[in-house]
Every structure is written in structure tokens, then in C-alpha cells.
Enzyme design. Structure first.
Site, PDB file in Angstrom:
ATOM      1  CD  GLU A 136      -2.933  -1.253   2.263  1.00 11.58           C
ATOM      2  OE1 GLU A 136      -2.858  -0.381   3.156  1.00 11.58           O
ATOM      3  OE2 GLU A 136      -3.780  -2.158   2.266  1.00 11.58           O
TER       4      GLU A 136
ATOM      5  CD  GLU B  61      -3.903  -6.619   2.770  1.00 19.54           C
ATOM      6  OE1 GLU B  61      -2.663  -6.703   2.623  1.00 19.54           O
ATOM      7  OE2 GLU B  61      -4.453  -5.793   3.528  1.00 19.54           O
TER       8      GLU B  61
END
Length: 569
Positions: free
Chosen positions: A254, A377
Site C-alpha cells: 500500500e 488483499e
């Protein structure tokens, strides 16, 4: 009963026997990974098929209910006699996507290393049963803790264990890496050391499961503003020496949220350069020179920072190094929003995924049309989940709806966060499977191949259609999965197959706790392990309209559907 019905019933009995045997004996069908169908890459050595072989994603419009394809002839829907009964019509003349046996995967947060595998016994035969049941599968080991991972075979125990560290999605402090070149002063959180023995433990689990590992390297290992590959090199040396198979790698987690979480940034173009360095590193190792790199693992592409980061990454070299565009998705964060059980059956919240998928796929396919898109994810609630809810029966509504929408929007893989640990896990700390484990198990057993557009008459009853898994049902069979979000029963008719026998797999709460139940029932029978074996999961054979109880979901398999596009799937 006519001859065709008798034939369908015999076919069903054969399939049910196979499924029972697979469950009781923990049989795993061995399948070679077919990256050609799920990945693309600009690396010539990978020898992937040209982009024209990947189905173009369908573009959807917003609106009530499930999305309609733009520019396509939408299937007609018969008028409903009442709100509790309606017809479902499936457009079987064309497909919008094709999902393979690894479409549904799982993850394990890298914090399992930080916690020294506490209570996670990889030698447990119960755990072996559970992981083998989901094979074949992609298995990502990553998350926020990945950017603090240090490999050191000479460290006997790693004394920097910090049990107060929160897992992926939580509020994190900074790394103890020296950020002086970023110009940002940060308090410190220690990195953690992973020993060779601990790395062996992970790879043993991967080998037992028969899964394909995706490993996320530490992007915070930096020198002169660039990624420092030296520690990664040590891990690759060790892995090659031990003949560990690692088909996929990532770098960082991220990155568009680095400033929010750690108060420093790595620009998209720099991340692309770092991944090119990773590609060069992999070329040094014959065992991994043909492995794939996935990225950039951005989150919240509906927000400006996530969208801009993904665009800049692909525009500045990212599309030349990754083999799939990877995104993360959660419906909300439990800590920043007052999440509740009702949110899991709120169709407005379920529909927010459409914007995430639409924006993410449109950006990727406009800038890198050769690249498939993955959710690498994803779960319901970030920050570790919502205690007592995101592991309960009700979580299945978000999970099954996400699998259906992702398939419609052209995604090639959806990886569930996570296998173990956290309030959104598939299995508990004592290896008791939660309801979503059994939902995932059934999905992988029943769904595979071409995806079809479906029309339903209400956004409270969400319907998806796919070819059935040919390892269990005859080619040409169709699987329809239905979510009845309403608080009253719903009867579904399939006018295209009105004379067919249906194999029903209807899931309801497993006890009196209802939506908050920690158990799930299949056709009225509670699913639990039988000793250390998976329970049998027989279907219920019926013809005519199918009634789904209030707040239920499940699968309707039509064994003798004889769908042409499923015959060659």
C-alpha cells in the site's frame, strides 16, 4: 420422472459421491499453474500469450441492482408475481470473464513472523486438512508488517519481538529504518528478524498445502533513496539452496498510504525503478528468474491519492515490470467508522465495491491493457476486522458478493485476508474453520470457467452465474449463486432450465445466534470438522422453484444445463 430427469439425477449422484470422497479423504486435485491464463508480462523470458487472448473487461453502469453491460443486449426479465418470487435470466451467448482454479486465494499477514508463529503450529494435521482443502490456491504473505521484515539466518532468536504491534490495517508507527534522507523525523518501531528456521516453517506449510507463494519484500530497505536488494538477495540464496518454489514476488505494501501510516513517501516512479531492480535481482537466481512481479498493491482507488498513485506508477515504468495490477480493498475501517452487523447486509455498502473495481480496472486497462487486475488483499473490515462479526456467518454476504462482482468486472484473482489471525480470518487460533472457510471451500469446488451476465429483479437478491467446476460436474454444467439479503424468504425461478434437476447448496446460520453465528449450516446441517477431516458437503437435489430462506446465500448447480460456452471451458 422422465428419462432426462433420471439422467440428471444419476449424474448428480455421481458428482455427490465424488465430492463426499474428496471431503472425507481430503483429496486434492493436482493442477499445474497456468500463468498464461491469469497473468501477462513484458518480460520475454516468461513467454506469455499475447494480450488478445485475455478477455476485455465489461464496462458497467451504476444503477440499482447488479450492473448491466454497456453496449450489450441486456437479458430480459419476466414480470414478478410478488416481491418474494422472481425469474432469473442468464445471458449464455457471451462471457464477460473467465476465472481459473486459483481465482480465489488466501493471504497470511507477515506479522506471523513478528509474533514468532505464536500458536500457529504448521505441523498440525488439522491445519494440513484445512489448507489442502483450498488447493490449488495463490498464497500471499505480506501486509504492512512486510516492510519491517529482515532476513538473517545467523540470528538465533531475534530479540526485537514487539507484541504490541498492530497487524495490517491498524494504526502503525514508523519503522526503525533511518529516514534521514526523507527529511522527516519519526519515532521508531523496531524491524523484526526472521531466521532461516522460521522461513523453512512457512515454506513447509506452502508445500503441504500445494499452494503458490506470493512473497512481499521489504521496500523500506533503502540506500541513497533507492531500494537496497542485499537482504532480499540473502533470502533468495537461502530459498534457492532449499529448492523453495516462489512463483510470485511483490515489493512494499500500500505505497500510496506510506505517508499516512509512516509519514514519509516513495514516489510511484521510484517504486517502479525499485521493482526493476527486483527484476534484475531475480535474474541472478535460476530458480526465480522466471518468477512474476506483482504490484503496486494500492488501496482506495476511489480516493484521489490512490487513483493518482496507480496512474503514475503505470505511466512511469510500472507496466513494464509487473505481470498483474494489484489492488487492495476493504469496505470500511472499523476504527474510523462505527461499523455494525447491519453493514454486512447493507446493499448500499456492498455496491461501493463497484466504484472501486470500475476505477481500478479502467485505469489499468487504459494504461496497461495487457495486464490482468487482481485484488491481492481484501476482506470486509480493515484494521483487523470487526470482532464477533467479520468471522461470523454474516460476513459471507460481503465475501460471496465480492467474488461475484470481481468476476463480472474482469478480475483474475481475489485473495482473502486472511487465513489465520485477526477478526477476519478463515480459521480460528485453534484451527476451527469459520463460516467463510466453508463458503470459500464450496466456491472453489463449484465455480470455475466462463462468467455470465445475470439479470435479477431486486438489489436485495443478488445473483451471479458461472460455469460449474468440471472436476466435479460434467462440462456444460452451470453454477448460479444467490444472496438473499432480505429478512424474508425469496423464491427463485430459472425459466431457461425449468425442467431441470438442480443441485442445491444453501447456507444458513449454524445455530441460534443467527447472523452472528460462528457456524454455518449446509442444507440445514451444521458444517464441522469430522475429527481431523473435512465434513461431507452433499447437495440437495430438487426441481422447480428454489426458495432461499431469509438472510441466506448459496449455490444452485444445474448439471445438465448443456451451456455451450461451458463445454470447452
Amino acid at each position: 420422472m422422465g428419462l432426462k430427469s433420471i439422467t440428471a439425477f444419476i449424474t448428480f449422484l455421481s458428482a455427490a459421491c465424488l465430492l463426499r470422497a474428496a471431503s472425507v479423504k481430503n483429496h486434492v486435485i493436482s493442477m499445474e499453474i497456468d500463468a498464461d491464463k491469469s497473468l501477462s508480462s513484458n518480460t520475454p523470458a516468461l513467454r506469455l500469450k499475447p494480450a488478445s487472448l485475455y478477455p476485455a473487461p465489461t464496462v458497467f453502469t451504476k444503477g440499482r441492482g447488479l450492473p448491466k453491460a454497456v453496449g450489450a443486449s441486456a437479458p430480459s426479465v419476466a414480470k414478478n408475481r410478488n416481491d418474494g418470487e422472481f425469474n432469473v435470466v442468464i445471458d449464455l451467448q457471451k462471457t464477460v470473464n473467465t476465472v481459473g482454479p486459483r481465482y480465489v486465494g488466501v493471504t497470511l499477514d507477515s506479522s506471523v513472523f513478528r509474533r514468532r508463529w505464536q500458536d500457529f503450529d504448521v505441523n498440525s494435521t488439522t491445519l494440513h486438512t484445512l489448507v489442502k482443502g483450498l488447493a490449488p490456491s495463490l498464497f500471499r504473505v505480506g501486509g504492512s508488517a512486510a516492510d519491517f521484515f529482515i532476513f538473517n539466518t545467523s540470528d538465533p532468536r531475534g530479540e526485537d519481538f514487539n507484541d504490541d504491534y498492530e497487524d495490517a490495517g491498524g494504526d502503525h508507527g514508523a519503522s526503525d529504518y533511518d529516514y534521514s534522507d526523507t527529511g522527516v523525523d519519526k519515532p521508531k518501531i523496531k524491524n523484526y528478524t526472521v531466521t532461516g528456521e522460521e522461513w523453512e516453517r512457512l515454506n513447509y506449510l506452502v508445500q503441504v498445502a500445494g499452494w503458490d507463494l506470493i512473497f512481499d519484500f521489504n521496500e523500506f530497505q533503502r540506500q541513497d533513496g533507492q531500494w537496497d536488494p542485499n537482504n532480499a538477495r540473502e533470502l533468495l540464496k537461502f530459498s534457492q539452496k532449499h529448492n523453495y518454489n516462489i512463483p510470485f514476488f511483490q515489493l512494499g505494501n500500500e505505497p500510496n498510504s506510506y505517508y499516512h501510516n509512516f509519514h514519509f513517501s516513495i514516489e510511484p516512479g521510484q517504486l517502479a525503478e525499485d521493482m526493476q531492480k527486483l527484476r534484475s535481482l531475480l535474474s541472478e537466481f535460476p530458480a526465480y528468474s522466471r518468477s512474476y512481479i506483482l504490484g503496486p498493491d494500492v488501496t482506495k482507488v476511489t480516493e484521489g491519492s490512490g487513483r493518482a498513485y496507480l496512474q503514475a506508477f503505470l505511466q512511469n515504468g510500472g507496466q513494464d515490470v509487473v505481470s498483474a495490477t494489484t489492488l487492495h480493498h476493504y469496505y470500511f475501517n472499523a476504527k474510523s467508522r462505527g461499523a455494525s452487523l447491519k453493514d454486512f447486509i447493507n446493499t448500499t455498502i456492498l455496491d461501493t465495491l463497484k466504484d472501486e473495481l470500475s476505477i481500478g480496472t479502467n485505469i489499468s486497462h487504459s494504461l496497461a491493457p495487457d495486464l490482468p487486475v487482481w485484488l491481492s488483499e481484501t476482506s470486509s473490515v480493515s484494521g483487523g476486522g470487526l470482532e464477533g462479526v467479520s468471522t461470523a456467518y454474516v460476513a459471507g454476504f460481503m465475501w460471496l458478493d465480492k467474488l461475484g462482482l470481481s468476476a463480472l468486472y474482469g478480475l483474475k484473482a481475489v485473495l482473502r485476508q486472511c487465513l489465520y489471525n485477526g477478526n477476519y480470518a478463515l480459521i480460528s487460533q485453534d484451527f476451527t474453520p469459520y463460516p467463510d472457510y466453508f463458503l470459500t471451500l464450496l466456491y472453489k469446488r463449484l465455480v470455475q470457467g466462463p462468467v455470465f451476465n445475470v439479470t435479477s429483479s431486486t438489489d436485495k437478491v443478488r445473483v451471479y452465474a458461472n460455469c460449474a467446476n468440471p472436476s466435479l460436474y460434467p462440462r456444460g454444467a452451470l453454477t448460479v449463486y444467490v444472496l438473499n439479503v432480505k429478512d424474508k424468504p425469496t423464491t427463485v425461478k430459472f425459466p431457461q432450465f425449468s425442467n431441470q434437476m438442480y443441485a442445491l447448496y444453501i447456507l444458513t446460520p449454524g445455530d441460534e445466534d443467527g447472523l452472528k453465528s460462528a457456524y454455518v449450516s449446509l442444507n440445514g446441517k451444521k458444517l464441522e470438522l469430522v475429527g481431523e477431516d473435512l465434513p461431507p458437503t452433499p447437495a440437495l437435489m430438487r426441481s422447480g422453484p428454489v426458495t432461499f430462506p431469509a438472510h441466506s446465500f448459496g449455490f444452485v448447480v444445474i448439471p445438465q444445463a448443456e451451456v455451450g460456452l461451458c463445454n470447452s471451458a
